[in-house]
Structures are given as C-alpha cells and as structure tokens.
Write a protein that holds these residues in place. Structure first.
Motif, mmCIF file in Angstrom:
data_model
loop_
_atom_site.group_PDB
_atom_site.id
_atom_site.type_symbol
_atom_site.label_atom_id
_atom_site.label_comp_id
_atom_site.label_asym_id
_atom_site.label_seq_id
_atom_site.Cartn_x
_atom_site.Cartn_y
_atom_site.Cartn_z
ATOM 1 N N THR A 173 0.837 -1.209 0.000
ATOM 2 C CA THR A 173 0.000 0.000 0.000
ATOM 3 C C THR A 173 0.866 1.250 0.000
ATOM 4 N N LEU A 174 1.922 1.253 0.802
ATOM 5 C CA LEU A 174 2.860 2.375 0.816
ATOM 6 C C LEU A 174 3.414 2.625 -0.585
ATOM 7 N N ILE A 175 3.862 1.569 -1.245
ATOM 8 C CA ILE A 175 4.456 1.707 -2.576
ATOM 9 C C ILE A 175 3.412 2.189 -3.582
ATOM 10 N N GLU A 176 2.219 1.625 -3.524
ATOM 11 C CA GLU A 176 1.153 2.044 -4.433
ATOM 12 C C GLU A 176 0.832 3.529 -4.246
ATOM 13 N N LYS A 177 0.703 3.948 -3.001
ATOM 14 C CA LYS A 177 0.388 5.363 -2.734
ATOM 15 C C LYS A 177 1.549 6.271 -3.135
ATOM 16 N N PHE A 178 2.776 5.827 -2.904
ATOM 17 C CA PHE A 178 3.942 6.596 -3.338
ATOM 18 C C PHE A 178 3.939 6.725 -4.861
ATOM 19 N N ASN A 179 3.774 5.615 -5.557
ATOM 20 C CA ASN A 179 3.818 5.618 -7.022
ATOM 21 C C ASN A 179 2.676 6.413 -7.656
ATOM 22 N N THR A 180 1.542 6.469 -6.986
ATOM 23 C CA THR A 180 0.386 7.202 -7.531
ATOM 24 C C THR A 180 0.247 8.600 -6.929
ATOM 25 N N CYS A 181 1.228 8.983 -6.138
ATOM 26 C CA CYS A 181 1.259 10.319 -5.514
ATOM 27 C C CYS A 181 0.041 10.579 -4.639
ATOM 28 N N THR A 182 -0.426 9.542 -3.965
ATOM 29 C CA THR A 182 -1.543 9.683 -3.026
ATOM 30 C C THR A 182 -1.102 9.483 -1.575
ATOM 31 N N SER A 200 9.771 4.966 5.398
ATOM 32 C CA SER A 200 9.072 4.823 4.122
ATOM 33 C C SER A 200 10.050 4.852 2.955
ATOM 34 N N HIS A 201 10.999 5.776 3.016
ATOM 35 C CA HIS A 201 12.032 5.836 1.978
ATOM 36 C C HIS A 201 12.772 4.496 1.879
ATOM 37 N N LEU A 202 13.161 3.958 3.024
ATOM 38 C CA LEU A 202 13.942 2.720 3.026
ATOM 39 C C LEU A 202 13.110 1.520 2.577
ATOM 40 N N ALA A 203 11.862 1.458 3.017
ATOM 41 C CA ALA A 203 10.983 0.373 2.566
ATOM 42 C C ALA A 203 10.789 0.442 1.055
ATOM 43 N N VAL A 217 13.843 -1.050 -0.515
ATOM 44 C CA VAL A 217 13.798 -2.519 -0.449
ATOM 45 C C VAL A 217 12.859 -3.052 -1.528
ATOM 46 N N TRP A 218 11.679 -2.477 -1.638
ATOM 47 C CA TRP A 218 10.704 -2.953 -2.616
ATOM 48 C C TRP A 218 11.257 -2.847 -4.035
ATOM 49 N N TYR A 219 11.817 -1.692 -4.389
ATOM 50 C CA TYR A 219 12.336 -1.503 -5.749
ATOM 51 C C TYR A 219 13.503 -2.440 -6.049
ATOM 52 N N LEU A 220 14.373 -2.659 -5.073
ATOM 53 C CA LEU A 220 15.530 -3.515 -5.326
ATOM 54 C C LEU A 220 15.189 -4.999 -5.301
ATOM 55 N N ARG A 221 14.004 -5.338 -4.882
ATOM 56 C CA ARG A 221 13.532 -6.717 -5.029
ATOM 57 C C ARG A 221 12.914 -6.910 -6.413
ATOM 58 N N LEU A 224 14.323 4.631 -11.763
ATOM 59 C CA LEU A 224 12.908 4.711 -11.394
ATOM 60 C C LEU A 224 12.684 5.513 -10.120
ATOM 61 N N VAL A 225 13.499 5.264 -9.114
ATOM 62 C CA VAL A 225 13.334 5.947 -7.833
ATOM 63 C C VAL A 225 13.592 7.448 -7.991
ATOM 64 N N ARG A 226 14.629 7.814 -8.720
ATOM 65 C CA ARG A 226 14.904 9.238 -8.961
ATOM 66 C C ARG A 226 13.674 9.918 -9.545
ATOM 67 N N GLN A 227 13.154 9.335 -10.604
ATOM 68 C CA GLN A 227 11.985 9.903 -11.284
ATOM 69 C C GLN A 227 10.784 9.988 -10.348
ATOM 70 N N ARG A 228 10.534 8.924 -9.629
ATOM 71 C CA ARG A 228 9.330 8.875 -8.797
ATOM 72 C C ARG A 228 9.418 9.764 -7.561
ATOM 73 N N ILE A 229 10.602 9.916 -6.991
ATOM 74 C CA ILE A 229 10.737 10.837 -5.853
ATOM 75 C C ILE A 229 10.488 12.270 -6.314
ATOM 76 N N ILE A 230 11.046 12.639 -7.444
ATOM 77 C CA ILE A 230 10.852 14.000 -7.954
ATOM 78 C C ILE A 230 9.372 14.256 -8.236
ATOM 79 N N ILE A 231 8.711 13.310 -8.876
ATOM 80 C CA ILE A 231 7.278 13.459 -9.172
ATOM 81 C C ILE A 231 6.474 13.513 -7.867
ATOM 82 N N PHE A 232 6.780 12.603 -6.933
ATOM 83 C CA PHE A 232 6.063 12.589 -5.663
ATOM 84 C C PHE A 232 6.238 13.910 -4.919
ATOM 85 N N ASN A 233 7.482 14.362 -4.778
ATOM 86 C CA ASN A 233 7.738 15.617 -4.060
ATOM 87 C C ASN A 233 6.964 16.772 -4.688
#
Length: 144
Positions: A12-21, A31-34, A37-41, A51-60
């Motif tokens: 749920t954390l990842i879904e909400k992060f990825n969808t900016c909700t 949350s950052h560390l989890a 872990v999720w992305y590197l799995r 991916l993380v660079r792009q998604r953090i910038i979009i999320f922020n």
C-alpha cells in the motif's frame, strides 16, 4: 524504528507513493527505506536508481514539497541508500518475504538515519553538488 505489520502495508505504501496519493507526512525515513527494499527486489540497482529518482521528484512535486538548493530530491543520498539496501540484500538474501526482508533491514545498522556520515563528510553530503550530482564517498575503507 517503525516496523511494518504486513506485506500489504508495504504494498500500500508503494502504491500510494507511485500514484502520488501518499500523504507528505507519511514520507518518512522508514518509508524511503521500505521503498528502496521494494524496488531492489523488483529491479537491479541501475534500474531502481532511474525509477526511484523519477518517482521521488514526481512525488515531491505532487505534495507541494519545497524544491530549493537546500531541500528536495538528493542524488547522492538516493544513490547511497539504494546502494546500502542492495548490499544488505546481497548479505541477507533476496529469497525471503518482503515483510521479513523489509523489517530485517529497518532493524539493522544499515538503516540508521546518519549512516551516510560514515562514508561522507557532513559538509560534503549536504552540498549543492551532492544534491544535484552523484558524489562518491570519501571514506572507502568501509564496505557498504
């Protein structure tokens, strides 16, 4: 350190992060560390970094996060934390459950908030250069 109660909490954390909700106040160190872990799995280190660079910038941007010379996305720390998670996964194993892996990482010395200061001088890691570009660690005597 806050541990997760279930895999669905992480998903749920990842879904909400990825969808900016995800609420801005839920974007914690844990949350950052989890997320790392999720992305590197799911992806290798290079793919995860892109991916993380792009998604953090979009999320922020989506939560109205302040972007300035002192705040916002940080290239060196993003790389550092993904590299740290990747090293942990190499040692811990990549075949365990998401919840087991995530909570083991969060409970380990790898997740300590000031871990980057073992590898970088504080002024160096807080610099505009480190925020903008990847700066390699000055202390290379320690393995990740």
């Amino acid at each position: 350190m806050r541990l997760f109660q279930s895999e669905s909490d992480i998903e749920t954390l990842i879904e909400k992060f990825n969808t900016c909700t995800l609420p801005a106040d839920a974007w914690t160190h844990e949350s950052h560390l989890a997320m790392g872990v999720w992305y590197l799995r799911q992806y290798n280190l290079t793919q995860a970094m892109l991916l993380v660079r792009q998604r953090i910038i979009i999320f922020n941007s989506s939560v109205g996060g302040l972007v300035s010379f002192e705040r916002g996305y940080h290239e060196t720390l993003t790389w550092f934390w993904l590299k740290t998670v990747d090293a942990f996964l190499d040692r811990f194993g990549r075949d365990k459950s998401l919840i087991e892996t995530c909570n083991a990482f969060l409970s380990s010395e790898y997740a300590l908030r000031d871990r980057a200061l073992l590898f970088y001088q504080k002024e160096e890691v807080l610099s505009l250069e480190a925020r903008t570009f990847l700066v390699m660690p000055t202390n290379t005597s320690l393995p990740f």
